[in-house]
Write a protein that holds these residues in place. Structure first.
Motif, PDB file in Angstrom:
ATOM      1  N   UNK A  76       0.850  -1.197   0.000  1.00 21.40           N
ATOM      2  CA  UNK A  76       0.000   0.000   0.000  1.00 21.40           C
ATOM      3  C   UNK A  76       0.880   1.240   0.000  1.00 21.40           C
ATOM      4  N   UNK A  77       0.327   2.326  -0.508  1.00 20.02           N
ATOM      5  CA  UNK A  77       1.063   3.590  -0.454  1.00 20.02           C
ATOM      6  C   UNK A  77       1.327   3.956   1.007  1.00 20.02           C
ATOM      7  N   UNK A  78       2.460   4.549   1.255  1.00 15.88           N
ATOM      8  CA  UNK A  78       2.802   5.033   2.589  1.00 15.88           C
ATOM      9  C   UNK A  78       1.868   6.171   2.949  1.00 15.88           C
ATOM     10  N   UNK A  79       1.395   6.190   4.203  1.00 12.38           N
ATOM     11  CA  UNK A  79       0.506   7.279   4.625  1.00 12.38           C
ATOM     12  C   UNK A  79       1.188   8.161   5.656  1.00 12.38           C
ATOM     13  N   UNK A  80       0.818   9.425   5.609  1.00  8.98           N
ATOM     14  CA  UNK A  80       1.336  10.453   6.502  1.00  8.98           C
ATOM     15  C   UNK A  80       0.128  11.159   7.096  1.00  8.98           C
ATOM     16  N   UNK A  81       0.050  11.195   8.423  1.00  7.39           N
ATOM     17  CA  UNK A  81      -1.083  11.844   9.081  1.00  7.39           C
ATOM     18  C   UNK A  81      -0.570  12.875  10.074  1.00  7.39           C
ATOM     19  N   UNK A  82      -1.191  14.063  10.047  1.00  7.61           N
ATOM     20  CA  UNK A  82      -0.862  15.114  10.998  1.00  7.61           C
ATOM     21  C   UNK A  82      -2.141  15.570  11.688  1.00  7.61           C
ATOM     22  N   UNK A  83      -2.057  15.753  12.998  1.00  8.70           N
ATOM     23  CA  UNK A  83      -3.235  16.121  13.784  1.00  8.70           C
ATOM     24  C   UNK A  83      -3.589  17.595  13.673  1.00  8.70           C
ATOM     25  N   UNK A  84      -2.657  18.402  13.181  1.00 10.40           N
ATOM     26  CA  UNK A  84      -2.944  19.818  12.977  1.00 10.40           C
ATOM     27  C   UNK A  84      -2.133  20.348  11.804  1.00 10.40           C
ATOM     28  N   UNK A  85      -2.487  21.527  11.335  1.00 11.79           N
ATOM     29  CA  UNK A  85      -1.763  22.131  10.217  1.00 11.79           C
ATOM     30  C   UNK A  85      -0.280  22.254  10.561  1.00 11.79           C
ATOM     31  N   UNK A  86       0.560  21.953   9.579  1.00 14.78           N
ATOM     32  CA  UNK A  86       2.006  22.081   9.765  1.00 14.78           C
ATOM     33  C   UNK A  86       2.586  22.753   8.525  1.00 14.78           C
ATOM     34  N   UNK A  87       3.849  23.133   8.631  1.00 11.84           N
ATOM     35  CA  UNK A  87       4.592  23.629   7.472  1.00 11.84           C
ATOM     36  C   UNK A  87       5.658  22.589   7.139  1.00 11.84           C
ATOM     37  N   UNK A  88       5.668  22.206   5.871  1.00 13.54           N
ATOM     38  CA  UNK A  88       6.662  21.268   5.369  1.00 13.54           C
ATOM     39  C   UNK A  88       7.539  22.042   4.402  1.00 13.54           C
ATOM     40  N   UNK A  89       8.821  22.126   4.724  1.00 16.39           N
ATOM     41  CA  UNK A  89       9.751  22.914   3.909  1.00 16.39           C
ATOM     42  C   UNK A  89       9.199  24.331   3.697  1.00 16.39           C
ATOM     43  N   UNK A  90       8.528  24.875   4.725  1.00 15.96           N
ATOM     44  CA  UNK A  90       8.016  26.252   4.676  1.00 15.96           C
ATOM     45  C   UNK A  90       6.651  26.403   4.021  1.00 15.96           C
ATOM     46  N   UNK A  91       6.067  25.307   3.505  1.00 18.50           N
ATOM     47  CA  UNK A  91       4.751  25.376   2.861  1.00 18.50           C
ATOM     48  C   UNK A  91       3.705  24.675   3.732  1.00 18.50           C
ATOM     49  N   UNK A 132       0.206  18.834  -1.757  1.00 12.03           N
ATOM     50  CA  UNK A 132       1.443  19.601  -1.612  1.00 12.03           C
ATOM     51  C   UNK A 132       2.597  18.834  -2.243  1.00 12.03           C
ATOM     52  N   UNK A 133       3.478  19.576  -2.893  1.00 17.28           N
ATOM     53  CA  UNK A 133       4.745  19.043  -3.414  1.00 17.28           C
ATOM     54  C   UNK A 133       5.840  19.954  -2.910  1.00 17.28           C
ATOM     55  N   UNK A 134       6.891  19.363  -2.348  1.00 16.94           N
ATOM     56  CA  UNK A 134       8.028  20.158  -1.873  1.00 16.94           C
ATOM     57  C   UNK A 134       9.322  19.482  -2.287  1.00 16.94           C
ATOM     58  N   UNK A 135      10.345  20.281  -2.484  1.00 14.14           N
ATOM     59  CA  UNK A 135      11.680  19.745  -2.746  1.00 14.14           C
ATOM     60  C   UNK A 135      12.376  19.547  -1.412  1.00 14.14           C
ATOM     61  N   UNK A 136      13.050  18.412  -1.286  1.00 15.94           N
ATOM     62  CA  UNK A 136      13.738  18.073  -0.045  1.00 15.94           C
ATOM     63  C   UNK A 136      15.174  17.660  -0.347  1.00 15.94           C
ATOM     64  N   UNK A 137      16.087  17.964   0.573  1.00 16.23           N
ATOM     65  CA  UNK A 137      17.464  17.527   0.370  1.00 16.23           C
ATOM     66  C   UNK A 137      17.550  15.998   0.422  1.00 16.23           C
ATOM     67  N   UNK A 138      18.360  15.438  -0.444  1.00 16.16           N
ATOM     68  CA  UNK A 138      18.579  13.990  -0.430  1.00 16.16           C
ATOM     69  C   UNK A 138      20.011  13.731  -0.882  1.00 16.16           C
TER      70      UNK A 138
END
Length: 171
Positions: A76-91, A132-138
């Motif tokens: 299955x696709x990996x799931x990500x759940x957040x209990x409140x609004x967050x910023x990911x890489x500033x977005x 959302x789409x963000x660029x992340x260091x890898x």
């Protein structure tokens, strides 16, 4: 008579022990389900994923094509759940449950949060459903990680597998 009963009991006990050991060995899945949890700035973060193993394979650029959408786990696709609004890489990412995908590249990868949380792999992935789409260091390091690992730290989420490591800053 006592020896016969004891011998039968011993054989029976050993048989049950062998059956139990075989059942446990067969229960180990190639990509067992894992959960990474933590809290960042008051938001509870939960990542559910299947954790495949390297098993001597070349992962990046072979099993997982570079530059293409990958389900960020197995099954299955990996799931990500957040209990409140967050910023990911500033977005901003609103509270909720998402499937996550990665477009892996060396130096910088793309992390995708898709509104369709329940889907099998990336086979029915629909870019129009991206929240959302963000660029992340890898990058590639020298520490080998046999199984895919997600880790929620105090200011980011990390993903590591084989020699690849990426992270997304979370506020």
């Amino acid at each position: 008579m006592k020896k016969t009963i004891f011998a039968k009991f011993s054989i029976l006990t050993m048989t049950f022990a062998l059956i139990a050991a075989l059942a446990i060995a067969q229960d180990e899945k190639p990509s067992p389900a894992r959960t990474a949890e933590g809290t960042i700035n008051g938001a509870k973060i939960t990542i559910n994923y299947s954790s495949p193993a390297v098993k001597g394979r070349v992962i990046w650029g072979d099993l997982v094509p570079v530059g293409q959408v990958w389900r960020a786990g197995a099954n299955d696709a990996t799931t990500f759940e957040t209990s409140k609004d967050i910023k990911v890489q500033g977005q901003t990412l609103p509270a909720g449950k998402y499937s996550i995908f990665v477009i892996p590249n060396e130096g910088e990868s793309t992390l995708i949060f898709n509104k369709v949380a329940k889907q099998w792999g990336a086979y029915s992935y629909d870019e129009s459903q991206d929240a959302l789409r963000v660029n992340i260091p890898s990058n590639f390091g020298d520490k080998m990680e046999e199984r895919l690992v997600y880790e929620v730290k105090n200011d980011r989420v990390e993903m590591r597998w084989e020699y690849y490591k990426s992270f997304a800053k979370i506020e």
